[in-house]
Motif scaffolding. Structure first.
Motif, PDB file in Angstrom:
ATOM      1  N   UNK A   1       0.828  -1.217   0.000  1.00  0.00           N
ATOM      2  CA  UNK A   1       0.000   0.000   0.000  1.00  0.00           C
ATOM      3  C   UNK A   1       0.860   1.264   0.000  1.00  0.00           C
ATOM      4  N   UNK A   2       0.349   2.300  -0.643  1.00  0.00           N
ATOM      5  CA  UNK A   2       1.038   3.585  -0.651  1.00  0.00           C
ATOM      6  C   UNK A   2       1.098   4.175   0.758  1.00  0.00           C
ATOM      7  N   UNK A   3       2.075   5.065   0.975  1.00  0.00           N
ATOM      8  CA  UNK A   3       2.184   5.800   2.229  1.00  0.00           C
ATOM      9  C   UNK A   3       1.774   7.247   1.984  1.00  0.00           C
ATOM     10  N   UNK A   4       1.487   7.964   3.058  1.00  0.00           N
ATOM     11  CA  UNK A   4       1.170   9.387   2.979  1.00  0.00           C
ATOM     12  C   UNK A   4       2.072  10.136   3.957  1.00  0.00           C
ATOM     13  N   UNK A   5       2.086  11.459   3.831  1.00  0.00           N
ATOM     14  CA  UNK A   5       2.871  12.267   4.770  1.00  0.00           C
ATOM     15  C   UNK A   5       2.395  12.030   6.199  1.00  0.00           C
ATOM     16  N   UNK A   6       1.083  11.913   6.396  1.00  0.00           N
ATOM     17  CA  UNK A   6       0.552  11.704   7.749  1.00  0.00           C
ATOM     18  C   UNK A   6       0.965  10.345   8.303  1.00  0.00           C
ATOM     19  N   UNK A   7       0.955   9.325   7.462  1.00  0.00           N
ATOM     20  CA  UNK A   7       1.408   8.001   7.900  1.00  0.00           C
ATOM     21  C   UNK A   7       2.868   8.071   8.323  1.00  0.00           C
ATOM     22  N   UNK A   8       3.689   8.745   7.550  1.00  0.00           N
ATOM     23  CA  UNK A   8       5.118   8.828   7.852  1.00  0.00           C
ATOM     24  C   UNK A   8       5.380   9.609   9.137  1.00  0.00           C
ATOM     25  N   UNK A   9       4.566  10.609   9.429  1.00  0.00           N
ATOM     26  CA  UNK A   9       4.735  11.360  10.675  1.00  0.00           C
ATOM     27  C   UNK A   9       4.602  10.441  11.889  1.00  0.00           C
ATOM     28  N   UNK A  10       3.787   9.401  11.754  1.00  0.00           N
ATOM     29  CA  UNK A  10       3.611   8.442  12.844  1.00  0.00           C
ATOM     30  C   UNK A  10       4.705   7.399  12.911  1.00  0.00           C
ATOM     31  N   UNK A  11       5.563   7.350  11.884  1.00  0.00           N
ATOM     32  CA  UNK A  11       6.618   6.341  11.824  1.00  0.00           C
ATOM     33  C   UNK A  11       8.008   6.926  12.034  1.00  0.00           C
ATOM     34  N   UNK A  12       8.221   8.154  11.580  1.00  0.00           N
ATOM     35  CA  UNK A  12       9.548   8.756  11.698  1.00  0.00           C
ATOM     36  C   UNK A  12       9.955   8.843  13.164  1.00  0.00           C
ATOM     37  N   UNK A  13      11.205   8.552  13.414  1.00  0.00           N
ATOM     38  CA  UNK A  13      11.707   8.472  14.780  1.00  0.00           C
ATOM     39  C   UNK A  13      11.935   7.044  15.215  1.00  0.00           C
ATOM     40  N   UNK A  14      11.272   6.106  14.520  1.00  0.00           N
ATOM     41  CA  UNK A  14      11.497   4.687  14.771  1.00  0.00           C
ATOM     42  C   UNK A  14      12.667   4.210  13.918  1.00  0.00           C
ATOM     43  N   UNK A  15      13.246   3.086  14.266  1.00  0.00           N
ATOM     44  CA  UNK A  15      14.342   2.560  13.456  1.00  0.00           C
ATOM     45  C   UNK A  15      13.796   2.052  12.125  1.00  0.00           C
ATOM     46  N   UNK A  16      14.669   1.994  11.116  1.00  0.00           N
ATOM     47  CA  UNK A  16      14.234   1.667   9.770  1.00  0.00           C
ATOM     48  C   UNK A  16      13.632   0.264   9.673  1.00  0.00           C
ATOM     49  N   UNK A  17      14.139  -0.677  10.476  1.00  0.00           N
ATOM     50  CA  UNK A  17      13.588  -2.036  10.428  1.00  0.00           C
ATOM     51  C   UNK A  17      12.165  -2.076  10.977  1.00  0.00           C
ATOM     52  N   UNK A  18      11.896  -1.291  12.009  1.00  0.00           N
ATOM     53  CA  UNK A  18      10.539  -1.246  12.571  1.00  0.00           C
ATOM     54  C   UNK A  18       9.583  -0.561  11.598  1.00  0.00           C
ATOM     55  N   UNK A  19      10.038   0.514  10.950  1.00  0.00           N
ATOM     56  CA  UNK A  19       9.200   1.181   9.950  1.00  0.00           C
ATOM     57  C   UNK A  19       8.850   0.219   8.820  1.00  0.00           C
ATOM     58  N   UNK A  20       9.824  -0.559   8.377  1.00  0.00           N
ATOM     59  CA  UNK A  20       9.576  -1.531   7.307  1.00  0.00           C
ATOM     60  C   UNK A  20       8.548  -2.570   7.751  1.00  0.00           C
ATOM     61  N   UNK A  21       8.668  -3.048   8.984  1.00  0.00           N
ATOM     62  CA  UNK A  21       7.682  -4.010   9.506  1.00  0.00           C
ATOM     63  C   UNK A  21       6.288  -3.401   9.540  1.00  0.00           C
ATOM     64  N   UNK A  22       6.213  -2.134   9.933  1.00  0.00           N
ATOM     65  CA  UNK A  22       4.906  -1.484  10.079  1.00  0.00           C
ATOM     66  C   UNK A  22       4.248  -1.158   8.741  1.00  0.00           C
ATOM     67  N   UNK A  23       5.054  -0.799   7.739  1.00  0.00           N
ATOM     68  CA  UNK A  23       4.487  -0.316   6.476  1.00  0.00           C
ATOM     69  C   UNK A  23       4.502  -1.329   5.345  1.00  0.00           C
ATOM     70  N   UNK A  24       5.412  -2.289   5.414  1.00  0.00           N
ATOM     71  CA  UNK A  24       5.564  -3.238   4.311  1.00  0.00           C
ATOM     72  C   UNK A  24       5.187  -4.657   4.747  1.00  0.00           C
ATOM     73  N   UNK A  25       4.176  -4.755   5.581  1.00  0.00           N
ATOM     74  CA  UNK A  25       3.825  -6.023   6.217  1.00  0.00           C
ATOM     75  C   UNK A  25       3.454  -7.157   5.274  1.00  0.00           C
ATOM     76  N   UNK A  26       3.085  -6.848   4.035  1.00  0.00           N
ATOM     77  CA  UNK A  26       2.692  -7.904   3.095  1.00  0.00           C
ATOM     78  C   UNK A  26       3.905  -8.623   2.520  1.00  0.00           C
ATOM     79  N   UNK A  27       5.097  -8.094   2.775  1.00  0.00           N
ATOM     80  CA  UNK A  27       6.312  -8.668   2.194  1.00  0.00           C
ATOM     81  C   UNK A  27       7.023  -9.604   3.165  1.00  0.00           C
ATOM     82  N   UNK A  28       7.892 -10.435   2.615  1.00  0.00           N
ATOM     83  CA  UNK A  28       8.755 -11.273   3.441  1.00  0.00           C
ATOM     84  C   UNK A  28       9.792 -10.391   4.129  1.00  0.00           C
ATOM     85  N   UNK A  29      10.448 -10.937   5.133  1.00  0.00           N
ATOM     86  CA  UNK A  29      11.472 -10.177   5.860  1.00  0.00           C
ATOM     87  C   UNK A  29      12.569  -9.692   4.919  1.00  0.00           C
ATOM     88  N   UNK A  30      12.978 -10.540   3.999  1.00  0.00           N
ATOM     89  CA  UNK A  30      14.037 -10.165   3.062  1.00  0.00           C
ATOM     90  C   UNK A  30      13.584  -9.067   2.107  1.00  0.00           C
TER      91      UNK A  30
END
Length: 210
Positions: free
Chosen positions: A37-66
């Motif tokens: 799914x696409x992201x928006x500026x508002x979605x990113x405001x709720x994610x920025x500040x977290x580590x990149x791996x956690x952001x990936x888990x939160x936003x790219x959940x349909x994908x495999x870990x790799x």
């Protein structure tokens, strides 16, 4: 309280990149993993500040870990290109002018949960390289923000630094690191309680505070 170092967060404290980053990430998603799914500026405001791996888990959940790692890496590449090409001023009001004034009275540092190369882009793009004494990030060390705050403090002999950030995660990192927290209330988030050192409605208030 007298401080011997000012440590800054980046996103939501120095500048707001969320609109540019959302566009860049969506182009990346469409190119490589259109099922995400696409992201928006508002979605990113709720994610920025977290580590990149956690952001990936939160936003790219349909994908495999790799595939999450692959997409995040490509998003960061597209993001940095877009930020380099951006010609609009996306810093918060008075940030650069205030940093120039503060640099003569207190050493300034940056600690962020961002990817490697991002802080360098921030300071070069905003022409503040001479003002920043040292910096560290999750992308370089793989460590938490609290650990990176302590690392920068040790590396520079700081005994009583203060940190400026905008999210609950920043606040928690400061508590863990034993460093006073100044809340940038104009940013993306807020602490869950009021036990912070000070609140900024504008970055320019730092000058009188310090």
């Amino acid at each position: 309280m007298r401080f011997d170092g000012l440590i800054l967060d980046v996103d939501g404290t120095i500048w707001n990149t969320t609109g540019i980053v959302a566009d860049a990430w969506n182009k990346t998603i469409d190119t490589f993993f259109p099922q995400v799914p696409h992201v928006t500026a508002e979605i990113l405001k709720g994610q920025f500040g977290k580590t990149m791996d956690i952001i990936a888990d939160n936003l790219f959940g349909v994908l495999s870990a790799e595939d999450k790692k692959i997409l995040m890496k490509k998003c960061c590449i597209y993001e940095q290109k877009a930020l380099l090409e951006n010609s609009k001023n996306i810093t918060y009001d008075g940030v650069i002018e205030t940093l120039k004034k503060l640099s003569s009275i207190i050493p300034i540092f940056i600690v962020s949960n961002c990817q490697s190369g991002y802080i360098e882009l921030v300071i070069e793009k905003n022409k503040i390289t001479p003002l920043i004494k040292d910096f560290e990030c999750f992308g370089n060390t793989g460590k938490s923000k609290a650990e990176n705050i302590k690392l920068v403090a040790r590396r520079n002999g700081l005994k009583s630094p203060v940190y400026v950030g905008d999210t609950q995660g920043d606040y928690e990192a400061c508590k863990e690191a034993g460093v006073p927290f100044i809340w940038a209330a104009y940013g993306f988030g807020k602490p869950e309680d009021n036990n912070y050192y000070a609140k900024l409605d504008s970055f320019t208030q730092l000058e009188s505070l310090l």
